[in-house]
Design an enzyme around this catalytic site. Sequence first.
Site, PDB file in Angstrom:
ATOM      1  N   GLY A 183       0.744  -1.252   0.000  1.00 34.56           N
ATOM      2  CA  GLY A 183       0.000   0.000   0.000  1.00 34.56           C
ATOM      3  C   GLY A 183       0.769   1.294   0.000  1.00 34.56           C
ATOM      4  O   GLY A 183       0.196   2.334   0.322  1.00 34.56           O
ATOM      5  N   GLY A 184       2.038   1.291  -0.406  1.00 34.45           N
ATOM      6  CA  GLY A 184       2.791   2.540  -0.435  1.00 34.45           C
ATOM      7  C   GLY A 184       2.141   3.605  -1.303  1.00 34.45           C
ATOM      8  O   GLY A 184       1.972   4.757  -0.884  1.00 34.45           O
ATOM      9  N   LYS A 185       1.741   3.225  -2.508  1.00 31.52           N
ATOM     10  CA  LYS A 185       1.102   4.193  -3.402  1.00 31.52           C
ATOM     11  C   LYS A 185      -0.366   4.413  -3.013  1.00 31.52           C
ATOM     12  O   LYS A 185      -0.900   5.504  -3.221  1.00 31.52           O
ATOM     13  CB  LYS A 185       1.236   3.733  -4.852  1.00 31.52           C
ATOM     14  CG  LYS A 185       2.686   3.698  -5.346  1.00 31.52           C
ATOM     15  CD  LYS A 185       2.771   3.352  -6.808  1.00 31.52           C
ATOM     16  CE  LYS A 185       4.223   3.277  -7.275  1.00 31.52           C
ATOM     17  NZ  LYS A 185       4.961   2.144  -6.683  1.00 31.52           N
ATOM     18  N   CYS A 228       7.680  -0.484 -12.299  1.00 31.53           N
ATOM     19  CA  CYS A 228       9.007  -0.025 -11.878  1.00 31.53           C
ATOM     20  C   CYS A 228      10.049  -0.752 -12.724  1.00 31.53           C
ATOM     21  O   CYS A 228      10.938  -1.422 -12.214  1.00 31.53           O
ATOM     22  CB  CYS A 228       9.230  -0.227 -10.384  1.00 31.53           C
ATOM     23  SG  CYS A 228       8.878  -1.884  -9.772  1.00 31.53           S
TER      24      CYS A 228
END
Length: 390
Positions: free
Chosen positions: A210-212, A331
């Site tokens: 869930g970083g983004k 990425c």
Amino acid sequence: MTPAARTQAAIELLDAIIAAAQEAGAAADTLIARYFATRRYAGSKDRRAVRELVYAAIRQCGERPPSGRAAMLLLTERDPEIAARFDGSPHGPAAIQQGEPVAVSGVVPAWIGRELEQSGLPAASWPALVARAPLDVRIRSDVDAGEALSTFPDAQPIAGLDRGWRLPAGTDVAPLAGVAEVQDAGSQAVSLAAEARPGMTVVDLCAGAGGKTLALADAMSGTGRIIACDVDRARLSRLPPRADKAKLTIVETRLLNPGKEAEALGDLAGAADVVFVDAPCSGTGTWRRNPEARWRLTPERLKRLTATQAHVLELAAPLVRPGGSIVYVVCSLLDAEGTLQAEQFLSGHPGWKASTPALPMGAPHGAGVRLSPVHDESDGFFVARLVAPC
């Protein structure tokens, strides 16, 4: 630990990392943590020195080396001090024998080099892909950055990112828990492509931990709905505590069953303003943090990944409302995973079009924008915004 013992420890770790890369085992960071968990006698200076030796050797070997000793012997050719540690002392490496195998110096495996060149990244740019990465953080939007960073005098704002700050590598960020997230500048930048705003309905289709998701929810200022989905229960389970700590109450999580994702997403058909697709990929843009990943990637794995990326884009399309968009992110620096995937999607979906995101870093590349360690001092990403017909 003596310098020789530290060198032997690095060799043992490299052996484990090489085997894990060949067998799809644990990442280098995990193996290093496990190694020292059972060696309490090693102090912080020992751990730091061994870690630096391990990563120096990994970065010098483009192809997977035959052994940890061969990788370390490559370093001895450039550093006489390391060579002197091969003295046969107790707990140290055996003396160097004439003619024994030495790893070959390089940046990337040959086949990946060809893929990079075909993607517009010449050999001169490759060393930047495995250089040591800085430490970037994103300060929460409702937090005063100056106050939060008052005890970090070396913090520098990242150009173009209102909440992005760069700290010296190795900085202890524990005091920032709850007010900041460790997040690379490039990751922060590609999140902006979603143009998330208060009141939107956003689906993060490959949310992971869930970083983004957190960056998108923060941009929505606590109003609207964001549904974070993934097929990996363990990774997704780490998101709710992070969202709670960041006081982001609009985040929902939804575990998907592989092969039956469409069924679990049926209630969201035509409802999303944005579907954010941070697709599984080769990670060629993150080698600065995980340089041993160069040894894990194979042509067969790349083929499986591109098939998964196409599948996830197909899952995303029915969820988008008329005039809404898919933001496709990888990425990766390889066109096979980036612009070619976006172009393939557009060719199969009449009426959809690409709208180049306006980002504070990166450069137009095919159907989207590419960020790279070479030009942007960030991890490498490709991002495209694919707009549905009205």
